[in-house]
Design an enzyme around this catalytic site. Structure first.
Site, PDB file in Angstrom:
ATOM      1  NE  ARG A  99      42.367   8.855  53.983  1.00 41.66           N
ATOM      2  CZ  ARG A  99      42.336   9.896  52.943  1.00 41.66           C
ATOM      3  NH1 ARG A  99      41.952   9.561  51.867  1.00 41.66           N
ATOM      4  NH2 ARG A  99      43.070  10.911  53.235  1.00 41.66           N
ATOM      5  CG  HIS A 143      40.021  15.117  52.637  1.00 45.99           C
ATOM      6  ND1 HIS A 143      40.670  13.861  52.440  1.00 45.99           N
ATOM      7  CD2 HIS A 143      40.103  15.718  51.249  1.00 45.99           C
ATOM      8  CE1 HIS A 143      40.740  13.465  51.441  1.00 45.99           C
ATOM      9  NE2 HIS A 143      40.640  14.791  50.819  1.00 45.99           N
ATOM     10  CD  GLU A 189      46.160  15.451  48.672  1.00 50.09           C
ATOM     11  OE1 GLU A 189      46.312  14.211  48.193  1.00 50.09           O
ATOM     12  OE2 GLU A 189      45.466  16.220  47.924  1.00 50.09           O
ATOM     13  CG  ASN A 331      46.093  10.929  49.396  1.00 48.04           C
ATOM     14  OD1 ASN A 331      45.852  10.018  50.219  1.00 48.04           O
ATOM     15  ND2 ASN A 331      45.601  11.999  49.573  1.00 48.04           N
ATOM     16  CE1 TYR A 333      43.784   9.244  42.991  1.00 50.83           C
ATOM     17  CE2 TYR A 333      45.099  10.346  44.429  1.00 50.83           C
ATOM     18  CZ  TYR A 333      43.851   9.775  44.030  1.00 50.83           C
ATOM     19  OH  TYR A 333      42.888  10.016  45.016  1.00 50.83           O
ATOM     20  CD  GLU A 402      42.945  10.488  48.683  1.00 48.04           C
ATOM     21  OE1 GLU A 402      43.027  11.195  47.592  1.00 48.04           O
ATOM     22  OE2 GLU A 402      42.315  11.407  49.515  1.00 48.04           O
TER      23      GLU A 402
HETATM   24  C1  FCB Z   1      43.585  13.946  46.157  1.00 45.94           C
HETATM   25  C2  FCB Z   1      42.517  14.507  47.249  1.00 45.94           C
HETATM   26  C3  FCB Z   1      41.073  13.627  47.195  1.00 45.94           C
HETATM   27  C4  FCB Z   1      41.003  13.482  45.703  1.00 45.94           C
HETATM   28  C5  FCB Z   1      41.934  12.801  44.808  1.00 45.94           C
HETATM   29  C6  FCB Z   1      41.503  12.735  43.240  1.00 45.94           C
HETATM   30  O1  FCB Z   1      44.490  14.924  46.052  1.00 45.94           O
HETATM   31  O2  FCB Z   1      43.042  14.006  48.446  1.00 45.94           O
HETATM   32  O3  FCB Z   1      40.280  14.333  47.831  1.00 45.94           O
HETATM   33  O4  FCB Z   1      40.061  14.684  44.993  1.00 45.94           O
HETATM   34  O5  FCB Z   1      42.969  13.907  45.000  1.00 45.94           O
END
Ligand code: FCB
Length: 509
Positions: A99, A143, A189, A331, A333, A402
């Site tokens: 991607r 992006h 996002e 995305n 985390y 992500e």
């Molecule tokens: C996300 C972004 C990506 C990257 C990660 C850590 O929010 O989409 O580009 O920087 O964070």
């Protein structure tokens, strides 16, 4: 025993332990599920003023010294020059999909009109390398790197004028690349980007107003602009989807989706107000984008709390937006705790309208103006996000665009990242087994990049990039080796012998 031998014994024990706790293999995932990794144009390419590229608002932002480490992505991972070896590395690693995003200002330097032949050539080259190697291609059109000229001309996403320009840009991409690319994401996002670009001012164009900014903004309005930017983005997204359906879909047979930032939220306590606050958080963070896409309007709680500051859709717009997606990209985390915060009567930004506090843990104090970033890993949270999206939004096809672990230590033995990736992949499998329509998983990031919030102060790469070395060498981290082993060997973990072999013979990587 030498230190090296001791290290390998420890590593061996650790790898065995990981294998024991994982208990799944690549073949437990559906046949058409893809595993890959991600990058984005500004973060990866460098060569910001080469071959006809014009500045994006990231260049303006970084050159004004706005990053915490004062860095720029003028060279970044030098992907503009190193793409060929990188595409080979993707294939050698055993990734099934990649991607990446297109730099609008490299392809169309004036934002609209003439296409830059060198920019076109660059993306054609990347795509051809990937096709040659049988890698599934996922392209993000935007992006977070707007051509600066469009920011100057009409303030970018704050103006409806961008809808026509974004659609024309997408048209060029579909026309030029759509014969080889079938997975398209319009925007990365927009939910969190609106908050950080127009609320806290941490991302370009760095707009915010007192007292809501984290940075010193010279212009902006944190109480209105995030809503305007998302509204325009939704209209632009829908316009691009309509274009694809009308002009390209029959022949190219591709799919078009949008991406959202998605952390899981747990109630801080089981009190009614905290439970309601947690739901509000989901309605704002996911519903802001997904309610319009699935139901044609913003969530009720947003309308109520934001009031006249929330733009509204006409009937025609609402019909255009509703169902304008083939998949949702997320995305993901971390997870957060959510605590009720009374709705204030004065000026409010998005956080105020959400009327919540974020907390990193059950003991930490509230996090102020933006969502926290350094939260410990919670693989179960990913499964909960996936299940929630199914229940609340009708089981859309989902790509995890992500997922990855931030580190401030650039070392190669990133055992914590292997642990993170393997448990989050396991959580994805649990979601699939529970009937969630997840179609793919992409690690962020394929290699170390210029990071949007931290520049080069932290990294996410499967591959380490030495940013102090002019030639930007790439080196496999343990996480690259683990992922590769998982994908190639169809095993839940790589064995020590494999790691040693790679280290000594320096083959494959
Ligand atoms: C996300 C972004 C990506 C990257 C990660 C850590 O929010 O989409 O580009 O920087 O964070």
């Amino acid at each position: 025993m030498g230190a090296t031998a001791f290290f390998y014994i420890l590593l061996f024990l650790w790898v065995q332990d990981t294998a024991a706790t994982l208990g799944f293999t690549r073949s437990d995932f559906p046949q058409d599920f893809v595993f890959g990794a991600s990058t984005s144009a500004y973060q990866y390419e460098g060569a910001v003023s080469e071959d006809g590229r014009s500045p994006s608002f990231w260049d303006t932002f970084t050159h004004a010294g706005k990053m915490p480490d004062k860095s720029t992505a003028d060279v970044a991972a030098d992907g503009y020059h190193k793409y060929k070896e990188d595409m080979k590395l993707i294939s050698d690693t055993g990734l099934e999909a990649y991607r990446f995003s297109i730099s609008w200002s490299r392809l169309i330097p004036n934002g609209r009109g003439a296409v830059n032949p060198k920019g076109l050539q660059y993306y054609n080259n990347i795509i051809d390398e990937l096709v040659k190697r049988g890698i599934q291609i996922h392209i993000t059109l935007y992006h977070l790197d707007l051509p600066q000229c469009l920011e100057d001309e009409y303030e970018g996403w704050l103006s409806p004028k961008i809808i026509e320009d974004f659609t024309a840009y997408a048209d060029v991409c579909f026309r030029e690349f759509g014969d080889r690319v079938t997975y398209w994401t319009t925007v990365n996002e927009p939910n969190i980007a609106a908050i950080t670009s127009y609320g806290s001012g941490q991302l370009p164009p760095g707009r915010c107003s007192d007292p809501f900014g984290i940075t010193n903004c010279t212009a902006g309005n944190s109480t209105t602009e995030p809503y305007i930017a998302v509204h325009t983005t939704l209209l632009a997204h829908a316009s691009v989807v309509r274009l694809y359906k009308a002009k390209y879909k029959a022949e190219q047979k591709g799919v078009v989706g949008i991406n959202i930032y998605s952390f899981w939220s747990y109630p801080f306590t089981q009190s009614t107000v905290d439970l309601e606050a947690t739901q509000r958080c989901k309605d704002f963070m996911y519903g802001w984008i997904l309610w319009p896409l699935v139901f044609g309007d913003y969530p009720q709680v947003m309308k109520k709390n934001v009031g006249y500051r929330l733009p509204s859709f006409t009937k025609v717009q609402s019909e255009l937006i509703k169902d304008s997606f083939d998949f949702i990209g997320i995305n993901h985390y971390y997870s957060v705790y959510v605590n009720d915060r009374p709705l204030e009567t004065g000026a409010r930004d998005v956080m105020g309208d959400m009327s919540i506090y974020y907390r990193v843990s059950r003991t930490d104090p509230p996090v102020g103006k933006a969502a926290p970033t350094n939260v410990t890993s919670d693989p179960k949270g990913l499964q909960l996000v996936l299940e929630y999206l199914k229940d609340a939004y009708g089981n859309p096809p989902i790509y995890i665009h992500e997922n990855g672990l931030e580190s401030t230590n650039g070392g190669l033995n990133d055992t914590d990242r292997v642990d993170y990736l393997s448990t989050y992949i396991g959580s994805t499998l649990d979601a699939i087994r529970n009937g969630i329509n997840v179609k793919g998983y992409f690690a962020w990031a394929f290699m170390d990049l210029f990071e949007l919030l931290s520049g080069y102060q932290s990294n996410y790469g499967l591959y380490r990039v030495d940013f102090d070395d002019e030639s930007r060498p790439r080196q496999a981290r343990l996480s690259a080796r683990w992922y590769s082993g998982f994908l190639k060997k169809n095993a839940s973990s790589i064995r020590l012998s494999r790691v040693q072999e790679d280290l000594t013979l320096n083959t494959v990587f």
